[in-house]
Design a protein around this motif. Structure first.
Motif, PDB file in Angstrom:
ATOM      1  N   ASP A   1       5.364  18.743  -5.894  1.00 44.27           N
ATOM      2  CA  ASP A   1       4.334  19.145  -6.245  1.00 44.27           C
ATOM      3  C   ASP A   1       3.243  18.130  -7.186  1.00 44.27           C
ATOM      4  OD1 ASP A   1       4.014  20.373  -3.518  1.00 44.27           O
ATOM      5  OD2 ASP A   1       2.336  21.775  -4.234  1.00 44.27           O
ATOM      6  N   GLU A   2       3.905  18.821  -8.418  1.00 48.19           N
ATOM      7  CA  GLU A   2       3.019  18.661  -9.704  1.00 48.19           C
ATOM      8  C   GLU A   2       4.121  16.616 -10.153  1.00 48.19           C
ATOM      9  OE1 GLU A   2       6.954  20.638 -10.368  1.00 48.19           O
ATOM     10  OE2 GLU A   2       5.400  20.849  -9.256  1.00 48.19           O
ATOM     11  N   ALA A   3       4.536  16.355  -9.652  1.00 44.53           N
ATOM     12  CA  ALA A   3       4.868  14.752  -9.927  1.00 44.53           C
ATOM     13  C   ALA A   3       4.639  14.083  -9.317  1.00 44.53           C
ATOM     14  CB  ALA A   3       7.271  15.246  -9.696  1.00 44.53           C
TER      15      ALA A   3
ATOM     16  N   ALA B   1       4.923  11.785  -0.309  1.00 42.61           N
ATOM     17  CA  ALA B   1       4.168  13.322   0.422  1.00 42.61           C
ATOM     18  C   ALA B   1       5.252  14.201  -1.059  1.00 42.61           C
ATOM     19  CB  ALA B   1       5.166  13.931   1.601  1.00 42.61           C
ATOM     20  N   SER B   2       4.573  15.458  -1.039  1.00 43.05           N
ATOM     21  CA  SER B   2       4.647  17.001  -2.616  1.00 43.05           C
ATOM     22  C   SER B   2       5.560  17.469  -1.381  1.00 43.05           C
ATOM     23  CB  SER B   2       3.215  17.279  -2.123  1.00 43.05           C
ATOM     24  OG  SER B   2       2.552  17.349  -1.914  1.00 43.05           O
ATOM     25  N   SER B   3       6.055  18.138  -1.798  1.00 44.61           N
ATOM     26  CA  SER B   3       7.246  19.035  -1.549  1.00 44.61           C
ATOM     27  C   SER B   3       6.743  20.122  -0.458  1.00 44.61           C
ATOM     28  CB  SER B   3       8.236  19.655  -2.170  1.00 44.61           C
ATOM     29  OG  SER B   3       7.551  20.319  -3.325  1.00 44.61           O
ATOM     30  N   SER B   4       5.808  20.884  -0.722  1.00 44.65           N
ATOM     31  CA  SER B   4       4.649  21.801  -0.008  1.00 44.65           C
ATOM     32  C   SER B   4       4.139  20.997   0.955  1.00 44.65           C
ATOM     33  CB  SER B   4       3.631  22.663  -0.948  1.00 44.65           C
ATOM     34  OG  SER B   4       2.410  20.754  -1.373  1.00 44.65           O
TER      35      SER B   4
ATOM     36  N   MET C   1       2.738   6.794  -8.739  1.00 53.15           N
ATOM     37  CA  MET C   1       1.732   5.740  -9.894  1.00 53.15           C
ATOM     38  C   MET C   1       3.012   4.598 -10.379  1.00 53.15           C
ATOM     39  SD  MET C   1      -1.341   5.502  -9.299  1.00 53.15           S
ATOM     40  CE  MET C   1      -1.477   3.980 -11.196  1.00 53.15           C
ATOM     41  N   THR C   2       4.646   5.345 -10.338  1.00 57.43           N
ATOM     42  CA  THR C   2       5.404   4.467 -10.591  1.00 57.43           C
ATOM     43  C   THR C   2       6.288   3.675  -9.939  1.00 57.43           C
ATOM     44  OG1 THR C   2       6.043   6.426 -11.767  1.00 57.43           O
ATOM     45  CG2 THR C   2       8.149   5.042 -11.370  1.00 57.43           C
ATOM     46  N   VAL C   3       5.608   4.124  -8.353  1.00 60.23           N
ATOM     47  CA  VAL C   3       6.098   3.282  -6.720  1.00 60.23           C
ATOM     48  C   VAL C   3       5.113   2.087  -7.099  1.00 60.23           C
ATOM     49  CG1 VAL C   3       6.902   3.529  -4.572  1.00 60.23           C
ATOM     50  CG2 VAL C   3       7.512   5.069  -6.477  1.00 60.23           C
ATOM     51  N   ALA C   4       4.231   2.282  -7.374  1.00 61.55           N
ATOM     52  CA  ALA C   4       2.401   1.542  -7.333  1.00 61.55           C
ATOM     53  C   ALA C   4       2.903   0.626  -8.177  1.00 61.55           C
ATOM     54  CB  ALA C   4       1.407   2.282  -7.386  1.00 61.55           C
TER      55      ALA C   4
ATOM     56  N   ILE D   1       1.114  -1.392  -0.098  1.00 62.06           N
ATOM     57  CA  ILE D   1       0.103   0.055  -0.098  1.00 62.06           C
ATOM     58  C   ILE D   1       0.794   0.831   0.156  1.00 62.06           C
ATOM     59  CG2 ILE D   1      -1.613   1.427   0.972  1.00 62.06           C
ATOM     60  CD1 ILE D   1      -2.414  -1.179   2.161  1.00 62.06           C
ATOM     61  N   VAL D   2       0.561   2.194  -0.541  1.00 64.27           N
ATOM     62  CA  VAL D   2       1.252   3.262  -0.986  1.00 64.27           C
ATOM     63  C   VAL D   2       0.462   4.593  -0.662  1.00 64.27           C
ATOM     64  CG1 VAL D   2       2.700   5.084  -3.149  1.00 64.27           C
ATOM     65  CG2 VAL D   2       3.024   2.507  -2.698  1.00 64.27           C
ATOM     66  N   ALA D   3       0.807   5.455   0.739  1.00 67.18           N
ATOM     67  CA  ALA D   3      -0.117   6.759   0.915  1.00 67.18           C
ATOM     68  C   ALA D   3       0.340   7.662   0.024  1.00 67.18           C
ATOM     69  CB  ALA D   3      -0.246   6.375   2.151  1.00 67.18           C
ATOM     70  N   SER D   4       0.111   8.144  -0.695  1.00 62.59           N
ATOM     71  CA  SER D   4      -0.007   9.915  -1.511  1.00 62.59           C
ATOM     72  C   SER D   4      -0.296  11.036  -0.940  1.00 62.59           C
ATOM     73  CB  SER D   4      -0.058   9.205  -3.412  1.00 62.59           C
ATOM     74  OG  SER D   4      -0.143  10.720  -3.920  1.00 62.59           O
TER      75      SER D   4
END
Length: 264
Positions: free
Chosen positions: A187-189, A126-129, A195-198, A102-105
């Motif tokens: 953030d934009e990535a 996590a996103s940088s912000s 999805m790449t990791v998952a 399970i990947v938490a985004s």
């Protein structure tokens, strides 16, 4: 709000994407967690090989639904710890032992119970912000859903006490450096990298991943000796798996890293 679903489930190949949309802030409580629990089980039954847990709202989660605390306050120390009838301990164990990565985004704010939800996932990106913190001390509480002990596992006792006692919000880069989360991206990535990791996890040896989760769970909760003693039994399904045969055959023919696993 009662007519709105708190989660949306989408299948992207072997990956199940579960999106929390419990307005306004994905507050943690039975209204969100019971459907989430069901969605995780459904993903397993459907043969999913990885799961993404994300938010479709501005924030991942702003923490617990405080309206649930009224009954507990009235009961005081003599009352049940679960007046709403939902077992937090059962939920945590079920998620941690689900035989699927399970990947938490995480984006936006991830506070209180939101942090605890992320901590029972296998990989946190996590996103940088993003701003992340166990802020329960501001209410006169501490993390109620396993956050303290899982912080100890990931970042050590000193940092865990800092997080839960000071109640600060941390930037994602700091928590990546501490080891609380796995990866921080712009953030934009976030969606693409998630999805790449998952997909990488989903394309791996699913039976072996399930055993890895269980061995890690035992080691973290009962110690290395207990994990050593359980290891042979937990590895039995790997030896019987098609993926192992595929991996060995691919290694002999093509070298390492080129096997195409089917997850069985």
């Amino acid at each position: 709000m009662a007519d709105e679903t708190p989660i949306i489930t989408e299948q992207r190949g072997p990956v199940t994407v579960i999106t929390m949309v419990y307005k306004p802030y994905n507050l943690i409580g039975p209204t969100l967690m019971i459907p989430l629990q069901a969605a995780l089980k459904d993903a397993q039954k459907a043969g999913s090989r990885a799961i993404v847990l994300r938010s479709g709202l501005r924030h991942f989660s702003a923490g617990a639904d405080l309206t649930l605390f009224g009954a507990r306050l009235q009961q005081g120390s003599s009352g049940t710890a679960n007046p709403d009838g939902w077992s937090r301990i059962d939920f945590l164990k079920e998620v941690e032992l689900l035989p699927i990565p399970i990947v938490a985004s995480v984006h936006g704010v991830c506070l209180g119970g939101g942090v605890e939800l992320a901590l029972v996932c296998d990989y946190i990106i996590a996103s940088s912000s993003a701003k992340i913190g166990s802020v329960e001390s501001a209410l006169g509480l501490h993390p109620l859903m396993g956050g303290i002990q899982r912080q100890v596992q990931r970042v050590g006792i000193a940092r865990a006490k800092e997080m839960s006692m000071l109640g600060r919000r941390y930037d994602a880069a700091t928590l990546e450096r501490w080891g609380l989360i796995n990866h921080v991206v712009p953030d934009e990535a976030l969606e693409k990298t998630t999805m790449t990791v998952a997909e990488e996890l989903a394309n791996g040896p699913t039976v072996a991943h399930a055993a890895t989760k269980y061995v890690a769970y035992i080691a973290a909760n009962e110690g290395v000796r207990a994990a050593d003693e359980a290891m042979d039994k937990l590895q039995e399904p790997i030896w019987a798996s098609e993926d192992l045969k595929t991996g060995l055959a691919s290694f002999r023919q093509n070298g390492p890293g080129l096997a195409k696993f089917k997850g069985r």
